[in-house]
Design a protein around this motif. Sequence first.
Motif, PDB file in Angstrom:
ATOM      1  N   ARG A 313       0.833  -1.221   0.000  1.00 56.78           N
ATOM      2  CA  ARG A 313       0.000   0.000   0.000  1.00 56.78           C
ATOM      3  C   ARG A 313       0.859   1.260   0.000  1.00 56.78           C
ATOM      4  O   ARG A 313       1.875   1.324   0.690  1.00 56.78           O
ATOM      5  CB  ARG A 313      -0.909   0.033   1.229  1.00 56.78           C
ATOM      6  N   THR A 314       0.385   2.262  -0.709  1.00 60.78           N
ATOM      7  CA  THR A 314       1.150   3.525  -0.752  1.00 60.78           C
ATOM      8  C   THR A 314       0.356   4.679  -0.145  1.00 60.78           C
ATOM      9  O   THR A 314       0.740   5.828  -0.257  1.00 60.78           O
ATOM     10  CB  THR A 314       1.515   3.878  -2.208  1.00 60.78           C
ATOM     11  N   MET A 318      -0.554   2.596   5.944  1.00 57.66           N
ATOM     12  CA  MET A 318       0.632   1.990   5.297  1.00 57.66           C
ATOM     13  C   MET A 318       1.483   1.257   6.324  1.00 57.66           C
ATOM     14  O   MET A 318       1.352   1.475   7.526  1.00 57.66           O
ATOM     15  CB  MET A 318       1.509   3.081   4.674  1.00 57.66           C
ATOM     16  N   ARG A 352       2.568  -1.374  11.004  1.00 55.52           N
ATOM     17  CA  ARG A 352       1.624  -0.568  10.217  1.00 55.52           C
ATOM     18  C   ARG A 352       0.977   0.508  11.078  1.00 55.52           C
ATOM     19  O   ARG A 352       0.924   0.405  12.305  1.00 55.52           O
ATOM     20  CB  ARG A 352       0.564  -1.467   9.573  1.00 55.52           C
TER      21      ARG A 352
END
Length: 784
Positions: A313-314, A318, A352
């Motif tokens: 994921r960007t 994230m 995360r």
Amino acid sequence: MKTCPGHFGYLELVRPVIHPEFAKSVYLLLQSTCYQCHKALLTTEQMNEIKPVIKSFVGSEEEINEQTIAAGALTTIEREDTSMVLLKKLKSIKKCPHCGIQQRKIKLERPTFFYMDSTRLRPDEIRDWMSKISDDDLTSFGIDPTATRPEWLILTALLVPPVNVRPSITLESGERSEDDLTHKLVDIMRINQRLEQDIDAGAPQIIIDDLWELLQYQVTTYFNNETPGVPVARHRSTRPLKTLAQRLKGKEGRLRYNLSGKRVNFSARTVISADASLTINQVGVPSRIAETLTIPLYATVWNLEEIKKIAARTEYPMVLNLITKEGIRKRLTDATREEILKIIEPGCILERQLVDGDSVLMNRQPTLHRLSLMSHTVKILPGKTMRIHVSVTVPYGADFDGDEMNLHVPQSLEAQSEARYLMQPKDLVRSPRDGKPIMFMEEDEVVGVHLLTKDDAYFTKEEASLMLANAGVYEFPKHEVKGKFSGKSIFSLLLPKDLEFEYKSGASKIVIKKGELVEGTVSSKLVGEGGALILRLFDEYGADFTMEFLLQMTKMTLRVAEAAGVTISVSDYYNSDATNKERQKIIEEVEGRVNDITKKYAENKLESLPGYTKRETLELETMAQLEEARTIANRALSKSIGTDNNAMLMASVKARGNILNYVQTSMFLGQQAVRGKRPSRGYSGRILPYFTRNNKTPEAKGFVKSSFFDGLKPKEFFMHAMGSRDSAMSKSLVTAQSGYLQRRLINAMQDFYTAEDLSVRDASGALIQTIYGGDGMDPTKERE
């Protein structure tokens, strides 16, 4: 440096020095033994009598048990006392029973100087004396000679701690700065070398003695730089050096600053504010905090693909870091993401950002009981404050006048599961102190529920739909009266359909049948601090239902209070002429009663109360009458002012404030107290110079007739200031006192635990209590 704790070295001292922390023990042994033959100052018969008692002080546990039974079941404390009494007795013996020599007086000049009569004893002489005390004598003194010898209390070598204990630091200027312990050790080495050189060079004894004394000073301050009677050792900058004792003790010491509590990562701190749309279980976390703090995800063979998707994921949420199996932390950026994705394998940990639903711990200082730290579910919100539900502020002792709270993210799976299953507010509604609810409705909500469930409370369809929709209920009550719904029926929609509940308190009675409120007005005794209804719902319908009920009630009652426009203004405190007359009458009557008591005292007709003199009785009875004035004013106000007055409404439904606040605002302040008595100190024979000497009238002794509404006269203002200062002072002193007491209790009981058989034990398994709490009951689980 990271893996090896370092190794101790040692420094051989050219001349022995006394260990400053054991000077008292050395002193007792010198007093208890003969200076010539070094035997204990007791006859052989006396020694044989004492041995069985003292022997239990040493020896194995089995031996101790047998011997202590034989010696009259002495406890450890009693055994210690026995040996201390013995040592103190030996002090008074003037002649040695063995060699017959007259004993000389031993004196200790703190911290480490010993004198025999007027001759100074050198440490090497004391060491020789100590080494000649026999093992048998030591056993009699309660010292185990197999574990320790008294000559060891005089140091001939000094342990030098490894570099990790006293690391060097490089300052911004590039200059190296050494630790305080290193400075101290350098001083000891320097004096030690000089002493050795002077002895080898055959220097005069006076110079050697001076250097020896200096060596003793350096060793004393190395152990404790706050030793009484010793000048403080200082740094070049005149700052006192922090040596061994200072590292450990006090608030900034190793124990309290680094071990009992410490600074941690994965935590946030900010101001809290209220949010009625959250449950008691949730916390509104600002997005900036959620984006910074992380929670670990563990890669396994079963979730590897899912983990890689999350890592790819960007955008928020994230993965910020990857910790490899070897423990190397790598930062994920746009440049490194592709490369890191390839090395993700089972055993890696990904960090995360926080998302809705994560479990975090919330804490407010001071942490006074276990509910000062609870687990909440994250709800990410805009803004810069953390939001919590008003009902959950009670266990934290929080309010929204600028309080800050801490948020901690549990990092291990064990910590996360403990937080989720043991620490959620919804499961902790019952207080561990008395089993009563500790989370309940407060302030505006209590006013709202009172206005909603009054007998004459009816609402139009529009008003009802707004309230119900706000609480998440999408049906109307069945019964309609002239197009309106009763507040009771609206309230009933939040209750379980099979609830049967009856509650009586004084004149008020509440009856709920089949989930319908049929009689009475819901008060704070049910949903506020008393919490009888909350308790019933929690016990019968569970934690989740209670949490939902509190949320729905909050939303609904706040809407009712808002629609009613509950607020207070100065007009609420205006007195009618009748109230003013009543006030004057109360003051005159109480002054009359006080004059009668004073007259009785002057005529010597006042009967003394048991255990008090006549003067004390006069003060007590006068104080009682003057304090009664407020109670009479209470009753008078309650009769004359109804609940259409908002200030009175809030006080009477126990939402905020009490009737005493009303009395002091609009009637009179009443008697001021300093340390529980009428003010008495001030000028000679009077408190202020505006009164005559020995004036005992209520006004001269702190009775304030004015109210806050009218304003106080200067004399009254001064009396009130005296009472206020007394309260302000005692509050801060009592807080400090109770805080210290709590510290002591925590330190004494920190290793106690409840065993599987419900007994309470300490870390060594010793029995503290045969059954937890004396009754084995858990207040949070008991039913009424």
